[in-house]
Scaffold this active site. Sequence first.
Site, PDB file in Angstrom:
ATOM      1  N   GLY A  11      56.811  41.153  56.443  1.00  0.00           N
ATOM      2  CA  GLY A  11      57.485  42.273  57.097  1.00  0.00           C
ATOM      3  C   GLY A  11      58.125  41.837  58.411  1.00  0.00           C
ATOM      4  N   HIS A  12      57.407  40.982  59.152  1.00  0.00           N
ATOM      5  CA  HIS A  12      57.952  40.473  60.418  1.00  0.00           C
ATOM      6  C   HIS A  12      59.279  39.750  60.173  1.00  0.00           C
ATOM      7  CE1 HIS A  12      58.084  38.713  64.395  1.00  0.00           C
ATOM      8  NE2 HIS A  12      58.076  37.493  63.884  1.00  0.00           N
ATOM      9  N   GLY A  67      54.149  35.633  62.266  1.00  0.00           N
ATOM     10  CA  GLY A  67      53.463  36.254  63.405  1.00  0.00           C
ATOM     11  C   GLY A  67      52.297  35.434  63.918  1.00  0.00           C
ATOM     12  N   HIS A 134      59.956  40.160  86.451  1.00  0.00           N
ATOM     13  CA  HIS A 134      60.593  39.030  87.156  1.00  0.00           C
ATOM     14  C   HIS A 134      59.632  37.864  87.394  1.00  0.00           C
ATOM     15  CE1 HIS A 134      58.550  39.783  91.012  1.00  0.00           C
ATOM     16  NE2 HIS A 134      58.586  41.051  90.628  1.00  0.00           N
TER      17      HIS A 134
END
Length: 206
Positions: A11-12, A67, A134
């Site tokens: 699915g990924h 994954g 950041h």
Amino acid sequence: MKSIAIMGASGHCKVVADIALLNGYDDIVFIDKNPEIDMLGEYPVADEDTDLDYYLQHHYDFVVGIGDGKIRRKVQEHLEEMGADIVTLIHPAATVAYDVTIGEGTVIMAGAVINPGTAIGKGCIINTSASVDHDNVIGDYVHVSVGSHTAGTVKVGDNCWLGIGSIVSNNIDLCEDVFLCAGTVVVKNIEKPGKYAGVPARFVPF
Ligand SMILES: CC(C)(COP(=O)(O)OP(=O)(O)OC[C@H]1O[C@@H](n2cnc3c(N)ncnc32)[C@H](O)[C@@H]1OP(=O)(O)O)[C@@H](O)C(=O)NCCC(=O)NCCS
């Protein structure tokens, strides 16, 4: 014709293929070990053992759509040894600041935000609606799962998996091989590899 081979057939992988399509790839193939299916959605599934050489020789771009971090690393390292052209994929609906550096094989999914001064390693997944603020340093083969967030100036070691909805507060360092279970909130540095859960995060034996 823009061609890409996506390693895996899960699915990924379908999500990775969608990002490839949005990046102009019009020839997409999945490559899996001993595949049990011929097609995934509308794209063919080839057998790694018999067909990988063909796609390498025909200069397909490559990305790993697996994954599991250990397997993702193993497969990407194999591709590197074979001299494959491993690419980075960024969903057009992701927001990546101008100076962010991203390693090869990393996939940035829809709605992800990566803010200035951040370096992302290779083979990472920055999943749907995750944010990396950041001046982060994200190691290699890290997975920042769906809806996970790291605040400013966070360091995440190689192979870490930040489970779905996890949060890492600002100025925190995670060592290598840390797994944050779903919904974990990290407020102190983690120096020992392993599994952590809860708010605030604690090492867990399960
Ligand atoms: C941690 C995890 C792997 C545990 O799965 P599991 O091995 O099947 O374990 P269980 O569901 O049997 O749970 C074992 C124990 O841990 C607890 N637990 C499970 N997940 C937990 C979490 N995220 N936070 C806190 N406790 C958790 C359970 O309540 C259970 O406790 P108990 O023994 O007191 O009843 C799973 O819950 C998880 O967080 N997965 C992340 C999934 C994810 O992020 N996917 C990425 C999508 S992009």
